[in-house]
Design a protein around this motif. Sequence first.
Motif, PDB file in Angstrom:
ATOM      1  N   THR A  41       0.815  -1.225   0.000  1.00 27.97           N
ATOM      2  CA  THR A  41       0.000   0.000   0.000  1.00 27.97           C
ATOM      3  C   THR A  41       0.844   1.268   0.000  1.00 27.97           C
ATOM      4  N   LYS A  42       2.044   1.180   0.629  1.00 25.49           N
ATOM      5  CA  LYS A  42       2.904   2.354   0.820  1.00 25.49           C
ATOM      6  C   LYS A  42       2.135   3.456   1.540  1.00 25.49           C
ATOM      7  N   ASP A  43       1.235   3.045   2.447  1.00 24.81           N
ATOM      8  CA  ASP A  43       0.348   3.993   3.124  1.00 24.81           C
ATOM      9  C   ASP A  43      -0.030   3.429   4.498  1.00 24.81           C
ATOM     10  N   GLU A  44       0.240   4.182   5.551  1.00 23.56           N
ATOM     11  CA  GLU A  44      -0.039   3.714   6.910  1.00 23.56           C
ATOM     12  C   GLU A  44      -1.532   3.486   7.158  1.00 23.56           C
ATOM     13  N   GLU A  45      -2.346   4.452   6.776  1.00 29.91           N
ATOM     14  CA  GLU A  45      -3.774   4.357   7.090  1.00 29.91           C
ATOM     15  C   GLU A  45      -4.430   3.180   6.364  1.00 29.91           C
ATOM     16  N   LYS A  46      -4.074   2.974   5.099  1.00 27.75           N
ATOM     17  CA  LYS A  46      -4.626   1.832   4.368  1.00 27.75           C
ATOM     18  C   LYS A  46      -4.164   0.517   5.002  1.00 27.75           C
ATOM     19  N   SER A  47      -2.915   0.467   5.410  1.00 28.60           N
ATOM     20  CA  SER A  47      -2.391  -0.747   6.062  1.00 28.60           C
ATOM     21  C   SER A  47      -3.125  -1.014   7.368  1.00 28.60           C
ATOM     22  N   PHE A  48      -3.440   0.049   8.099  1.00 27.54           N
ATOM     23  CA  PHE A  48      -4.185  -0.074   9.356  1.00 27.54           C
ATOM     24  C   PHE A  48      -5.553  -0.701   9.110  1.00 27.54           C
ATOM     25  N   TRP A  49      -6.275  -0.201   8.107  1.00 24.56           N
ATOM     26  CA  TRP A  49      -7.633  -0.691   7.864  1.00 24.56           C
ATOM     27  C   TRP A  49      -7.631  -2.092   7.247  1.00 24.56           C
ATOM     28  N   LEU A  50      -6.599  -2.424   6.475  1.00 20.96           N
ATOM     29  CA  LEU A  50      -6.479  -3.791   5.959  1.00 20.96           C
ATOM     30  C   LEU A  50      -6.164  -4.765   7.090  1.00 20.96           C
ATOM     31  N   LEU A  51      -5.323  -4.335   8.035  1.00 27.22           N
ATOM     32  CA  LEU A  51      -5.043  -5.172   9.205  1.00 27.22           C
ATOM     33  C   LEU A  51      -6.326  -5.396  10.000  1.00 27.22           C
ATOM     34  N   ASP A  52      -7.123  -4.352  10.137  1.00 24.59           N
ATOM     35  CA  ASP A  52      -8.387  -4.469  10.866  1.00 24.59           C
ATOM     36  C   ASP A  52      -9.333  -5.450  10.168  1.00 24.59           C
ATOM     37  N   ALA A  53      -9.343  -5.436   8.837  1.00 17.16           N
ATOM     38  CA  ALA A  53     -10.183  -6.379   8.087  1.00 17.16           C
ATOM     39  C   ALA A  53      -9.710  -7.810   8.307  1.00 17.16           C
ATOM     40  N   LEU A  54      -8.406  -8.015   8.308  1.00 16.81           N
ATOM     41  CA  LEU A  54      -7.850  -9.357   8.520  1.00 16.81           C
ATOM     42  C   LEU A  54      -8.175  -9.873   9.914  1.00 16.81           C
ATOM     43  N   ILE A  55      -7.863  -9.069  10.923  1.00 13.03           N
ATOM     44  CA  ILE A  55      -8.010  -9.524  12.312  1.00 13.03           C
ATOM     45  C   ILE A  55      -9.463  -9.534  12.757  1.00 13.03           C
ATOM     46  N   GLY A  56     -10.227  -8.548  12.313  1.00 16.65           N
ATOM     47  CA  GLY A  56     -11.610  -8.442  12.770  1.00 16.65           C
ATOM     48  C   GLY A  56     -12.608  -9.271  12.007  1.00 16.65           C
ATOM     49  N   SER A  57     -12.264  -9.640  10.768  1.00 12.12           N
ATOM     50  CA  SER A  57     -13.252 -10.326   9.937  1.00 12.12           C
ATOM     51  C   SER A  57     -12.727 -11.599   9.286  1.00 12.12           C
ATOM     52  N   ILE A  58     -11.626 -11.481   8.557  1.00 14.81           N
ATOM     53  CA  ILE A  58     -11.147 -12.619   7.766  1.00 14.81           C
ATOM     54  C   ILE A  58     -10.541 -13.708   8.644  1.00 14.81           C
ATOM     55  N   LEU A  59      -9.795 -13.310   9.678  1.00 17.18           N
ATOM     56  CA  LEU A  59      -9.122 -14.276  10.560  1.00 17.18           C
ATOM     57  C   LEU A  59      -9.509 -14.038  12.016  1.00 17.18           C
ATOM     58  N   PRO A  60     -10.771 -14.180  12.362  1.00 19.52           N
ATOM     59  CA  PRO A  60     -11.198 -13.866  13.732  1.00 19.52           C
ATOM     60  C   PRO A  60     -10.531 -14.756  14.769  1.00 19.52           C
ATOM     61  N   ASP A  61     -10.053 -14.137  15.837  1.00 18.93           N
ATOM     62  CA  ASP A  61      -9.437 -14.821  16.990  1.00 18.93           C
ATOM     63  C   ASP A  61      -8.065 -15.436  16.692  1.00 18.93           C
ATOM     64  N   TYR A  62      -7.473 -15.103  15.559  1.00 23.68           N
ATOM     65  CA  TYR A  62      -6.116 -15.592  15.299  1.00 23.68           C
ATOM     66  C   TYR A  62      -5.117 -14.911  16.230  1.00 23.68           C
ATOM     67  N   TYR A  63      -5.361 -13.639  16.517  1.00 20.48           N
ATOM     68  CA  TYR A  63      -4.378 -12.854  17.261  1.00 20.48           C
ATOM     69  C   TYR A  63      -4.871 -12.400  18.630  1.00 20.48           C
ATOM     70  N   SER A  64      -5.966 -12.980  19.091  1.00 22.85           N
ATOM     71  CA  SER A  64      -6.412 -12.690  20.454  1.00 22.85           C
ATOM     72  C   SER A  64      -5.430 -13.333  21.427  1.00 22.85           C
ATOM     73  N   PRO A  65      -5.381 -12.879  22.678  1.00 20.71           N
ATOM     74  CA  PRO A  65      -4.393 -13.425  23.626  1.00 20.71           C
ATOM     75  C   PRO A  65      -4.380 -14.954  23.702  1.00 20.71           C
ATOM     76  N   ALA A  66      -5.545 -15.582  23.653  1.00 20.96           N
ATOM     77  CA  ALA A  66      -5.609 -17.049  23.746  1.00 20.96           C
ATOM     78  C   ALA A  66      -5.449 -17.723  22.380  1.00 20.96           C
ATOM     79  N   MET A  67      -5.503 -16.932  21.301  1.00 21.27           N
ATOM     80  CA  MET A  67      -5.359 -17.438  19.925  1.00 21.27           C
ATOM     81  C   MET A  67      -6.283 -18.625  19.638  1.00 21.27           C
TER      82      MET A  67
END
Length: 354
Positions: free
Chosen positions: A186-212
Motif C-alpha cells: 500500500t505504501k500507506d499507513e492508514e490503508k495498512s491499518f484498515w487492511l489489518l483491521d479487516a484481517l483480524i476483525g473479519s477474515i481471521l477472527p481470533d487468530y491474534y487474540s491473547p488465547a489465539m
Amino acid sequence: MSMATENGAGNTRLQLDTATTAESRIGRIDPYGFERPEDFDYEFYEEFMSQYMTVLTRRAVRWSKLLKGNRRFERSLKVKRFVRKGIPNEHRSMVWMYLSGAQAHMEQNPGYYRRLLEGEKNAQLVETIHTDLHRTFPDNVLFRKTSNPCLQKNLFNVLVAYGHHNISVGYCQGMNFIVGYLLLITKDEEKSFWLLDALIGSILPDYYSPAMIGLKTDQEVLGQLVKIKIPAVAELMEKHGVMWTLVVSRWFICLFIDVLPVETVLRIWDCMFCEGSKIVFRVALTLIKHYQDEILKARNFPDICDKFKKITKGPLVTDCHIFIKSLFTEPGTLSRATINKLREQCRAQVLAQG
C-alpha cells in the motif's frame, strides 16, 4: 562465459557461470526489498519470470479494462475470476481495500487513524512493539534503520494505532510481519491499518487474540481436513505423535510470510481478501497433497518436521501462477459449510482443553 575443457569439470563450470550470469541480471535484492537466500535458484526464476511477465502484462491490460479508470467496483464472479488469475501490483492496494471492506471502513471513519496516533499511549504496548521492530524482516533493506526512508517508523505507527483500536488484541507477534507486507504494497499507513483491521476483525477472527483460539481451532480444522483428503499423511502424524501446531503454526499466524516466496504470498493474499480464510486451508492442503509421497518417506518425528520445511521450497511454489491454479484443483471441493462445521467441532475441543 568460459569454455569447458573437460566434460565433468567443464559442465560444472558451465552451470556455475550460467547461474552467476542469471544472478547478475536478476539481482540479489528482489523488487520488494528482500535479499534473496543463498540457495536461491536464479536460473529457474529467470526462466519462470520470462513467461510470467507475459501473463502479468496480459492481466494488467484486462484489469485496466475492468476498472476503466473507475476507482470503485463491486464483487462479482468476474472479479473473483480476475483475482484468482492475479492482481497487477499497480492495482493491488486498491483492490485489496475494496474486496476486504477496508475502504468502506476508512471512508466511514475519517481522521480516526490520526486520532489514534495522537492520543495517549499504553507504555507497555509501545515497549513491546518497539522490541519487535528490529526483528521484522532483517533481510529486507527497506526495514533497516540505515535505509531512507525506513519503514520501521511506519510499521511502529500502524501497530501502535491498532493496539489502541483493538484493545482485546493489543499486539501479538506475527502482526508485525503482516503489517510489514501491507506497507510494502500500500505504501500507506492508514490503508495498512484498515487492511489489518479487516484481517483480524473479519477474515481471521481470533487468530491474534491473547488465547489465539481461532488460530488453534484452524490448525485442528486442517488436521481434520487432512484426515478426509490425505488420510495416509494424517495416519503418519498420529503414529509419530506430531501435533499440527508444530509444523503449520507459522503458515497460519504469518499467512505464509517467510514460508513461501513473496510473489506467491501476495497471490495467496489476493485470493484471501476476496474469498476469505478458506484460502489458507487450500494452500496448506495443496502443499501437503502435492508432496504427500515425500512426506510419507519420513520415519520419525524430526523427519516429519524436516519434510514440512522442505515442501515450502522449490519450483512448485516459485511458479506462483501455476501454484495458485493448483489451489483450486488439487485439494478438491472445500465448501464454507464444511469448514464452519469443522470449526464448530474443533473450537469446542480447543476450549475444553483449556
